[in-house]
Design an enzyme around this catalytic site. Structure first.
Site, PDB file in Angstrom:
ATOM      1  N   ALA A  66       0.876  -1.174   0.000  1.00 42.50           N
ATOM      2  CA  ALA A  66       0.000   0.000   0.000  1.00 42.50           C
ATOM      3  C   ALA A  66       0.912   1.222   0.000  1.00 42.50           C
ATOM      4  O   ALA A  66       2.049   1.156   0.459  1.00 42.50           O
ATOM      5  CB  ALA A  66      -0.863  -0.018   1.247  1.00 42.50           C
ATOM      6  N   GLU A 115      -0.826  -9.238  -0.336  1.00 42.25           N
ATOM      7  CA  GLU A 115      -2.245  -9.443  -0.006  1.00 42.25           C
ATOM      8  C   GLU A 115      -3.092  -9.487  -1.286  1.00 42.25           C
ATOM      9  O   GLU A 115      -4.034 -10.270  -1.376  1.00 42.25           O
ATOM     10  CB  GLU A 115      -2.717  -8.347   0.955  1.00 42.25           C
ATOM     11  CG  GLU A 115      -2.116  -8.516   2.351  1.00 42.25           C
ATOM     12  CD  GLU A 115      -2.385  -7.350   3.272  1.00 42.25           C
ATOM     13  OE1 GLU A 115      -1.997  -6.214   2.905  1.00 42.25           O
ATOM     14  OE2 GLU A 115      -2.967  -7.550   4.345  1.00 42.25           O
ATOM     15  N   GLU A 135       4.591  -5.216   7.410  1.00 39.29           N
ATOM     16  CA  GLU A 135       3.883  -4.128   8.086  1.00 39.29           C
ATOM     17  C   GLU A 135       4.337  -3.867   9.514  1.00 39.29           C
ATOM     18  O   GLU A 135       4.350  -2.728   9.970  1.00 39.29           O
ATOM     19  CB  GLU A 135       2.359  -4.403   8.072  1.00 39.29           C
ATOM     20  CG  GLU A 135       1.686  -4.146   6.735  1.00 39.29           C
ATOM     21  CD  GLU A 135       1.720  -5.348   5.794  1.00 39.29           C
ATOM     22  OE1 GLU A 135       2.508  -6.284   6.037  1.00 39.29           O
ATOM     23  OE2 GLU A 135       0.964  -5.334   4.813  1.00 39.29           O
TER      24      GLU A 135
HETATM   25  N1  COA Z   1       4.587   3.047  -0.686  1.00 38.04           N
HETATM   26  C1  COA Z   1       4.965   4.205  -1.266  1.00 38.04           C
HETATM   27  N2  COA Z   1       6.061   4.314  -2.024  1.00 38.04           N
HETATM   28  C2  COA Z   1       6.798   3.214  -2.204  1.00 38.04           C
HETATM   29  C3  COA Z   1       6.475   1.981  -1.627  1.00 38.04           C
HETATM   30  C4  COA Z   1       5.299   1.920  -0.832  1.00 38.04           C
HETATM   31  N3  COA Z   1       4.870   0.790  -0.267  1.00 38.04           N
HETATM   32  N4  COA Z   1       7.414   1.067  -1.954  1.00 38.04           N
HETATM   33  C5  COA Z   1       8.297   1.712  -2.741  1.00 38.04           C
HETATM   34  N5  COA Z   1       7.931   3.019  -2.886  1.00 38.04           N
HETATM   35  C6  COA Z   1       8.621   4.066  -3.639  1.00 38.04           C
HETATM   36  C7  COA Z   1       9.844   4.597  -2.898  1.00 38.04           C
HETATM   37  O1  COA Z   1       9.443   5.564  -1.943  1.00 38.04           O
HETATM   38  C8  COA Z   1      10.635   5.157  -4.031  1.00 38.04           C
HETATM   39  O2  COA Z   1      10.063   6.390  -4.426  1.00 38.04           O
HETATM   40  P1  COA Z   1      11.036   7.682  -4.717  1.00 38.04           P
HETATM   41  O3  COA Z   1      11.907   7.234  -5.872  1.00 38.04           O
HETATM   42  O4  COA Z   1      10.077   8.770  -5.085  1.00 38.04           O
HETATM   43  O5  COA Z   1      11.807   7.912  -3.476  1.00 38.04           O
HETATM   44  C9  COA Z   1      10.368   4.181  -5.171  1.00 38.04           C
HETATM   45  O6  COA Z   1       9.145   3.510  -4.842  1.00 38.04           O
HETATM   46  C10 COA Z   1      11.436   3.139  -5.349  1.00 38.04           C
HETATM   47  O7  COA Z   1      11.619   2.466  -4.106  1.00 38.04           O
HETATM   48  P2  COA Z   1      13.045   2.312  -3.376  1.00 38.04           P
HETATM   49  O8  COA Z   1      12.774   2.084  -1.924  1.00 38.04           O
HETATM   50  O9  COA Z   1      13.940   3.437  -3.748  1.00 38.04           O
HETATM   51  O10 COA Z   1      13.585   0.980  -4.067  1.00 38.04           O
HETATM   52  P3  COA Z   1      14.627  -0.049  -3.454  1.00 38.04           P
HETATM   53  O11 COA Z   1      15.023  -0.961  -4.571  1.00 38.04           O
HETATM   54  O12 COA Z   1      15.709   0.649  -2.720  1.00 38.04           O
HETATM   55  O13 COA Z   1      13.806  -0.895  -2.357  1.00 38.04           O
HETATM   56  C11 COA Z   1      11.883  -2.093  -1.524  1.00 38.04           C
HETATM   57  C12 COA Z   1      12.733  -1.732  -2.759  1.00 38.04           C
HETATM   58  C13 COA Z   1      10.622  -2.824  -2.037  1.00 38.04           C
HETATM   59  C14 COA Z   1      12.668  -3.007  -0.588  1.00 38.04           C
HETATM   60  C15 COA Z   1      11.484  -0.810  -0.773  1.00 38.04           C
HETATM   61  O14 COA Z   1      10.911   0.079  -1.708  1.00 38.04           O
HETATM   62  C16 COA Z   1      10.493  -1.003   0.332  1.00 38.04           C
HETATM   63  O15 COA Z   1      10.845  -1.504   1.404  1.00 38.04           O
HETATM   64  N6  COA Z   1       9.214  -0.599   0.127  1.00 38.04           N
HETATM   65  C17 COA Z   1       8.196  -0.647   1.153  1.00 38.04           C
HETATM   66  C18 COA Z   1       7.719  -2.057   1.357  1.00 38.04           C
HETATM   67  C19 COA Z   1       6.672  -2.090   2.449  1.00 38.04           C
HETATM   68  O16 COA Z   1       6.937  -1.846   3.600  1.00 38.04           O
HETATM   69  N7  COA Z   1       5.441  -2.429   2.047  1.00 38.04           N
HETATM   70  C20 COA Z   1       4.349  -2.553   2.962  1.00 38.04           C
HETATM   71  C21 COA Z   1       3.570  -1.312   3.006  1.00 38.04           C
HETATM   72  S1  COA Z   1       2.208  -1.446   4.127  1.00 38.04           S
END
Ligand code: COA
Length: 258
Positions: A66, A115, A135
């Site tokens: 999300a 999910e 989460e």
């Molecule tokens: N919500 C909002 N934005 C998200 C996102 C999320 N769940 N997951 C990734 N993004 C965005 C990042 O903020 C980033 O945006 P920006 O370029 O404007 O800063 C872009 O997507 C790329 O993500 P980034 O984190 O730079 O890539 P990465 O390769 O370093 O890491 C992940 C990949 C998936 C490990 C990391 O993005 C992450 O941990 N995301 C969140 C996962 C999460 O907690 N999901 C559950 C949400 S309830």
């Protein structure tokens, strides 16, 4: 219908819905969830569509969760409403569609992404996919059905560990745990999903809908699964597909379901 965050491609009885926010790793913001609802609703209503494939655009992510930026300042009631509305219009909605839904997990499927994949009727993953419900690392729990569907698919102990550690598992572990049915390369992912979908399209769509309802009833505490099966089985006898399927068998020919 034109959308800002998703692509919809109907082709040969298979509708592929692609979440298309690759720069945000296809994170599910409110608008995307609303668009997905519309697209799934329309595909389910479309008599020409017999299978729906849901996937993410780009090579990195199915859906990375999300959209965290949208709920970071929510209070208790807004949080509950977020989960309730999301489950109603997307996650439970997809799980209960009459049309089979296959998730083609092409990369990160985290939080709401996993999910969504678990709401689909089954999953196929590419070998780079990583799955988890992180989460609790954000101080919250999975709210789109994750605490329910993950233990249903992989068992209580593994689900507890994956959720408590906010860990991620790779595609091969996900397969051995029963979370995904097949693992292939990224290039092979959509072709395999389409091949499986093609096999499904040859069968009776009314019988498949009845099977989905009956299987889902097994996981719904408000329903008696065996009773649901009896009723759904009985209903099949009143369908033209049953007439065609049994007649074709007796006439030693392939059925031509409407
Ligand atoms: N919500 C909002 N934005 C998200 C996102 C999320 N769940 N997951 C990734 N993004 C965005 C990042 O903020 C980033 O945006 P920006 O370029 O404007 O800063 C872009 O997507 C790329 O993500 P980034 O984190 O730079 O890539 P990465 O390769 O370093 O890491 C992940 C990949 C998936 C490990 C990391 O993005 C992450 O941990 N995301 C969140 C996962 C999460 O907690 N999901 C559950 C949400 S309830």
């Amino acid at each position: 219908m034109s959308y800002n965050n998703i692509l919809v491609n109907p082709n040969n009885a298979i509708t592929t819905i692609t979440i298309n926010r690759p720069k945000k790793l296809n994170a599910l913001n409110k608008e995307t969830i609303a668009e997905l609802h519309e697209a799934f609703f329309d595909a389910d209503e479309d008599a020409d569509c017999r299978v729906i494939i849901i996937t993410g655009s780009g090579e990195k992510a199915f859906v990375a969760g999300a959209d965290i930026s949208e709920f970071a300042d929510f209070d208790v009631s807004q949080g509950a409403e977020l989960a309730r509305k999301g489950q109603e219009i997307l996650f439970s909605f997809v799980a209960n569609l009459e049309t089979p839904v296959i998730a083609a997990v092409n990369g990160f499927a985290l939080g709401g992404g996993l999910e969504l994949a678990m709401s689909a009727h089954f999953r196929v993953a590419s070998d780079n996919a990583k799955m988890g419900l992180p989460e609790v690392s954000l101080g919250v729990i999975p709210g789109y059905g994750g605490t329910q569907r993950l233990p249903q698919l992989i068992g209580k102990g593994k689900a507890m560990e994956l959720i408590m550690t906010a860990g991620m598992i790779g595609a091969e572990d996900a397969k051995s745990w029963g979370l995904v049915n097949h693992v292939v390369t990224q290039e092979e992912l959509l072709p395999l999903c389409e091949k499986i979908a093609g096999k499904i399209t040859r069968n009776s769509s009314t019988a498949i809908s009845a099977a989905i309802k009956s299987i889902n009833a097994n996981f719904d505490k408000t329903k008696d699964g065996f009773e649901t099966e009896i009723n759904q089985f009985g209903n099949c006898f009143g369908t033209s597909d049953f007439e065609e399927g049994t007649t074709a068998f007796l006439e030693k020919r392939k059925p031509n379901f409407s």
